[in-house]
Design a protein around this motif. Structure first.
Motif, mmCIF file in Angstrom:
data_model
loop_
_atom_site.group_PDB
_atom_site.id
_atom_site.type_symbol
_atom_site.label_atom_id
_atom_site.label_comp_id
_atom_site.label_asym_id
_atom_site.label_seq_id
_atom_site.Cartn_x
_atom_site.Cartn_y
_atom_site.Cartn_z
ATOM 1 N N PRO A 106 -13.101 1.098 -3.090
ATOM 2 C CA PRO A 106 -12.671 1.104 -4.503
ATOM 3 C C PRO A 106 -13.338 -0.011 -5.299
ATOM 4 C CG PRO A 106 -10.966 0.187 -3.101
ATOM 5 C CD PRO A 106 -12.020 0.718 -2.178
ATOM 6 N N PRO A 107 -13.788 0.271 -6.516
ATOM 7 C CA PRO A 107 -14.401 -0.770 -7.343
ATOM 8 C C PRO A 107 -13.489 -1.975 -7.577
ATOM 9 C CG PRO A 107 -14.874 1.385 -8.256
ATOM 10 C CD PRO A 107 -13.870 1.600 -7.156
ATOM 11 N N VAL A 108 -12.182 -1.744 -7.641
ATOM 12 C CA VAL A 108 -11.213 -2.842 -7.741
ATOM 13 C C VAL A 108 -10.354 -2.792 -6.488
ATOM 14 C CG1 VAL A 108 -9.328 -3.867 -9.067
ATOM 15 C CG2 VAL A 108 -11.226 -2.739 -10.263
ATOM 16 N N ALA A 109 -10.552 -3.775 -5.600
ATOM 17 C CA ALA A 109 -9.915 -3.739 -4.279
ATOM 18 C C ALA A 109 -8.413 -3.983 -4.353
ATOM 19 C CB ALA A 109 -10.560 -4.776 -3.360
ATOM 20 N N TRP A 110 -7.976 -4.803 -5.311
ATOM 21 C CA TRP A 110 -6.552 -5.092 -5.471
ATOM 22 C C TRP A 110 -6.273 -5.456 -6.924
ATOM 23 C CZ3 TRP A 110 -7.570 -9.044 -1.163
ATOM 24 C CH2 TRP A 110 -8.401 -10.068 -1.619
ATOM 25 N N ASP A 111 -5.021 -5.327 -7.314
ATOM 26 C CA ASP A 111 -4.634 -5.670 -8.691
ATOM 27 C C ASP A 111 -3.233 -6.263 -8.647
ATOM 28 O OD1 ASP A 111 -4.865 -5.841 -11.486
ATOM 29 O OD2 ASP A 111 -3.791 -3.950 -11.744
ATOM 30 N N SER A 112 -3.056 -7.379 -9.319
ATOM 31 C CA SER A 112 -1.791 -8.121 -9.227
ATOM 32 C C SER A 112 -1.023 -8.132 -10.543
ATOM 33 C CB SER A 112 -2.057 -9.570 -8.802
ATOM 34 O OG SER A 112 -2.651 -9.617 -7.524
ATOM 35 N N LYS A 113 0.287 -8.094 -10.413
ATOM 36 C CA LYS A 113 1.217 -8.293 -11.522
ATOM 37 C C LYS A 113 2.123 -9.467 -11.151
ATOM 38 C CE LYS A 113 -0.446 -4.252 -12.798
ATOM 39 N NZ LYS A 113 -1.504 -4.169 -13.823
ATOM 40 N N HIS A 114 2.927 -9.922 -12.113
ATOM 41 C CA HIS A 114 3.865 -11.014 -11.842
ATOM 42 C C HIS A 114 5.235 -10.622 -12.372
ATOM 43 C CE1 HIS A 114 0.028 -13.060 -11.252
ATOM 44 N NE2 HIS A 114 0.690 -13.897 -10.498
ATOM 45 N N ALA A 115 6.210 -10.634 -11.483
ATOM 46 C CA ALA A 115 7.546 -10.132 -11.813
ATOM 47 C C ALA A 115 8.200 -10.973 -12.907
ATOM 48 C CB ALA A 115 8.423 -10.133 -10.566
ATOM 49 N N ALA A 116 8.632 -10.285 -13.959
ATOM 50 C CA ALA A 116 9.320 -10.975 -15.061
ATOM 51 C C ALA A 116 10.772 -11.278 -14.706
ATOM 52 C CB ALA A 116 9.253 -10.112 -16.328
ATOM 53 N N GLY A 117 11.317 -10.547 -13.725
ATOM 54 C CA GLY A 117 12.698 -10.771 -13.306
ATOM 55 C C GLY A 117 12.918 -10.282 -11.889
ATOM 56 N N TYR A 120 -7.800 -0.843 -1.664
ATOM 57 C CA TYR A 120 -8.658 -0.896 -0.480
ATOM 58 C C TYR A 120 -7.855 -0.565 0.771
ATOM 59 C CZ TYR A 120 -11.857 -2.752 3.081
ATOM 60 O OH TYR A 120 -12.670 -2.890 4.188
ATOM 61 N N GLY A 121 -6.695 -1.190 0.917
ATOM 62 C CA GLY A 121 -5.848 -0.922 2.075
ATOM 63 C C GLY A 121 -5.254 0.475 2.039
ATOM 64 N N ALA A 153 0.856 -1.190 0.000
ATOM 65 C CA ALA A 153 0.000 0.000 0.000
ATOM 66 C C ALA A 153 0.892 1.241 0.000
ATOM 67 C CB ALA A 153 -0.915 -0.006 1.228
ATOM 68 N N ASN A 154 2.130 1.076 -0.418
ATOM 69 C CA ASN A 154 3.114 2.159 -0.436
ATOM 70 C C ASN A 154 3.103 2.841 -1.803
ATOM 71 O OD1 ASN A 154 5.556 3.645 -0.681
ATOM 72 N ND2 ASN A 154 6.521 2.381 0.889
ATOM 73 N N PRO A 155 2.743 4.138 -1.874
ATOM 74 C CA PRO A 155 2.661 4.819 -3.180
ATOM 75 C C PRO A 155 3.961 4.781 -3.979
ATOM 76 C CG PRO A 155 1.575 6.132 -1.485
ATOM 77 C CD PRO A 155 2.290 5.010 -0.777
ATOM 78 N N LEU A 156 5.110 4.799 -3.305
ATOM 79 C CA LEU A 156 6.382 4.733 -4.031
ATOM 80 C C LEU A 156 6.520 3.403 -4.752
ATOM 81 C CD1 LEU A 156 8.819 6.350 -1.431
ATOM 82 C CD2 LEU A 156 7.875 7.393 -3.506
ATOM 83 N N ASN A 157 6.125 2.343 -4.078
ATOM 84 C CA ASN A 157 6.144 1.021 -4.714
ATOM 85 C C ASN A 157 5.154 0.937 -5.859
ATOM 86 O OD1 ASN A 157 8.056 0.146 -2.884
ATOM 87 N ND2 ASN A 157 6.611 -0.989 -1.603
ATOM 88 N N VAL A 176 -17.696 -6.914 -0.828
ATOM 89 C CA VAL A 176 -17.223 -8.189 -1.382
ATOM 90 C C VAL A 176 -16.341 -7.911 -2.603
ATOM 91 C CG1 VAL A 176 -17.893 -10.420 -2.329
ATOM 92 C CG2 VAL A 176 -19.338 -9.320 -0.612
ATOM 93 N N PRO A 177 -15.068 -8.311 -2.553
ATOM 94 C CA PRO A 177 -14.147 -7.985 -3.644
ATOM 95 C C PRO A 177 -14.072 -9.071 -4.705
ATOM 96 C CG PRO A 177 -12.908 -8.879 -1.828
ATOM 97 C CD PRO A 177 -14.358 -8.936 -1.428
ATOM 98 N N TYR A 178 -15.079 -9.153 -5.589
ATOM 99 C CA TYR A 178 -14.947 -10.043 -6.732
ATOM 100 C C TYR A 178 -14.013 -9.375 -7.743
ATOM 101 C CZ TYR A 178 -18.616 -13.264 -5.156
ATOM 102 O OH TYR A 178 -19.342 -14.189 -4.462
ATOM 103 N N LEU A 179 -14.161 -9.667 -9.025
ATOM 104 C CA LEU A 179 -13.320 -8.969 -10.005
ATOM 105 C C LEU A 179 -13.483 -7.474 -9.827
ATOM 106 C CD1 LEU A 179 -13.852 -11.113 -13.220
ATOM 107 C CD2 LEU A 179 -12.010 -11.246 -11.543
ATOM 108 N N THR A 180 -14.738 -7.055 -9.630
ATOM 109 C CA THR A 180 -15.022 -5.705 -9.151
ATOM 110 C C THR A 180 -15.899 -5.852 -7.916
ATOM 111 O OG1 THR A 180 -16.847 -5.612 -10.743
ATOM 112 C CG2 THR A 180 -14.818 -4.506 -11.352
#
Length: 507
Positions: free
Chosen positions: A369-380, A401-402, A80-84, A488-492
């Motif tokens: 927030p309509p989207v509570a979380w969003d994930s990426k996957h590190a390529a390296g 959300y956090g 939940a760190n804006p710099l990150n 409830v955090p479904y896709l949205t």
């Protein structure tokens, strides 16, 4: 055989050693964890309150970042760190694609659509879609689609509910409204679902079912479970397959009908996104996947944001009165009987003047927030600005959300609904205008940021402002239940059990 057991035991010990070394060598906060199973026990205990479970741990972390190691799941960094967030979404965007684990979850439904792909396929679709969100398009949306949907369909529905003192599900009404709007804009198709006396159209039901089950995949403690269900076509995965089949077949049917109209010259050129995509000669399956993605995003996010705003306003009537005052100052006046009436229609320019309404929408989306979380996957391998080490293949999740609940970001009053926090200076009591302040999209990430920032952000705001202003100008929404609703955090995100209300005419 004894050598086999010795080798197996040594492998387990090596695995435990590596896990403990990872945790010991990082300053990142972690929930209670154990060898092999990681934080699986605490995850399972809190599975019905994961959002608050994560938020509690993030607020305790000095960096607002936590590390999650869990049996059967990929190593996850939650921040939940804006710099990150800025680093992930912008600075080193190329190293944080959605990745195969994410696209696999939504692949059955969204296929190769814009919200489920990376790289060139994503950038090409984004360029195609960007032409749909110009200022000219937004003005056309207000003059044509919104006026028809809200004034000719939604308002009569609410008048009927008011006159009969009926209980309606406001969340369901708003989802039907936004589904009709996005279908008209993207498909040139009218699903006619704002008639509550009729059953939910099959396409709308299938969208809901497919979204819900796909979201359950993402929340599954052990992904292997849903993959096995899919392999044997049983349970929820069988229902998902049926729902996806209906969605895909319905959209293909709309596409082929539109193709026929184009071939017969019986259409208006460029009248909707589907027409533009077909005129450009794009492949049928690519068009299908792209418009399904846009329908999904455009429908659920705006309806969720409005639902939670209406609920918050029932707890903050003074804020609601200021919205109504702003509407009437911009669009209204007194008639010869000294009664208020609209002197102009809700136009694009007038809606842009509704600063207090926009602040209320932002404050609502901060908390819900309509989207509570969003994930990426590190390529390296990588290193986040707060010092968190990222390993190739890690799931890296930012958490709107956090973030909306971090005292470090929003102050001690973070849990209060305060639209004034969005203005440069404190708005004078009873006033509805001011200068909206710039808030970093990496602090308020409701619309993503960086290269993947939401293309439809301005369209979403105009749509929400038009609908909310129209409703509150004429009606007061009163909840049937006084209980705190469940997020409830479904896709949205949505409100569990709906938002049951009675509608009363505003004097």
């Amino acid at each position: 055989m004894s050598w086999y057991y010795i080798f197996f035991a040594l492998s387990i010990l090596l695995f435990i050693f590596k896990r403990r070394r990872i945790i010991r060598n990082t300053s990142t906060h972690t929930p209670p964890s154990y060898p092999i199973i990681g934080c699986f026990i605490s995850f399972y205990k809190n599975r019905h309150r994961l959002l608050d479970f994560y938020t509690d741990h993030l607020s305790q972390s000095p960096t607002q970042t936590i590390l999650l190691n869990r049996l059967g799941a990929r190593r996850t960094i939650l921040t939940a760190n804006p710099l990150n967030v800025e680093y992930i979404l912008k600075t080193n965007f190329i190293n944080f694609p959605k990745g195969k684990p994410f696209t696999e979850i939504l692949g059955d439904l969204l296929g190769g659509g814009i919200f489920n792909v990376d790289g060139k396929l994503w950038s090409n679709q984004r360029k195609l879609a960007s032409h749909e969100f110009t200022t000219r398009s937004l003005k056309g949306l207000v003059e044509k689609t919104l006026e028809d949907e809200v004034q000719q369909r939604l308002i009569p529905l609410l008048e009927l509910a008011s006159n009969s003192n009926s209980v309606i599900d406001m969340q369901d009404v708003l989802r039907r409204l936004t589904f009709e709007i996005v279908c008209k804009v993207s498909l040139g198709y009218d699903p006619c679902c704002l008639d509550l006396s009729k059953p939910v159209p099959p396409l709308l039901y299938a969208f809901d079912k497919a979204s819900e089950i796909s979201a359950r995949r993402a929340a599954s403690p052990v992904p292997l479970i849903w993959k096995m269900k899919r392999m044997f076509n049983v349970g929820s995965e069988k229902s998902l397959k049926e729902a996806v089949k209906l969605v895909h077949e319905s959209v293909i049917e709309i596409i082929r009908k539109k193709k026929k109209e184009i071939n017969e010259k019986n259409y208006v050129s460029g009248s909707d996104l589907l027409t533009k995509l077909l005129e450009a000669g794009n492949d049928e399956i690519m068009v299908r996947d792209m418009v399904i993605s846009i329908v999904m995003a455009g429908r659920d996010t705006t309806s969720a944001a409005m639902t939670w705003l209406f609920w918050l306003l029932t707890r903050n009537r003074s804020k609601e009165e200021l919205i109504v005052k702003g509407v009437r100052e911009v669009f209204g006046g007194k008639n010869n009987k000294n009664e208020f009436e609209l002197m102009r229609s809700f136009d694009y320019e007038g809606l842009k003047e509704m600063k207090y309404l926009k602040a209320c929408l932002c404050e609502s989306m901060r908390l819900y927030p309509p989207v509570a979380w969003d994930s990426k996957h590190a390529a390296g391998n990588d290193l986040l600005p707060d010092g968190t080490k990222v390993e190739k293949g890690d799931k890296v999740t930012y958490f709107p959300y956090g973030m909306g609940r971090m005292e470090a970001l929003w102050g001690k009053d973070w849990n209060e609904f305060k639209p004034d926090r969005w203005f440069e200076e404190q708005v004078k009591e009873g006033h509805t205008n001011g200068v909206l302040k710039y808030v970093s999209p990496y602090k308020f990430a409701a619309f993503q940021a960086g290269p993947r920032v939401c293309l439809g952000k301005d369209m979403a705001f105009i749509q929400m402002e038009y609908a909310v202003a129209s409703i509150l100008n004429q009606f007061e929404i009163r909840p049937v239940l006084a209980d705190q609703p469940v997020f409830v955090p479904y896709l949205t995100a949505h409100m569990a059990g709906g938002f049951k209300v009675r509608v009363h005419k505003r004097i």
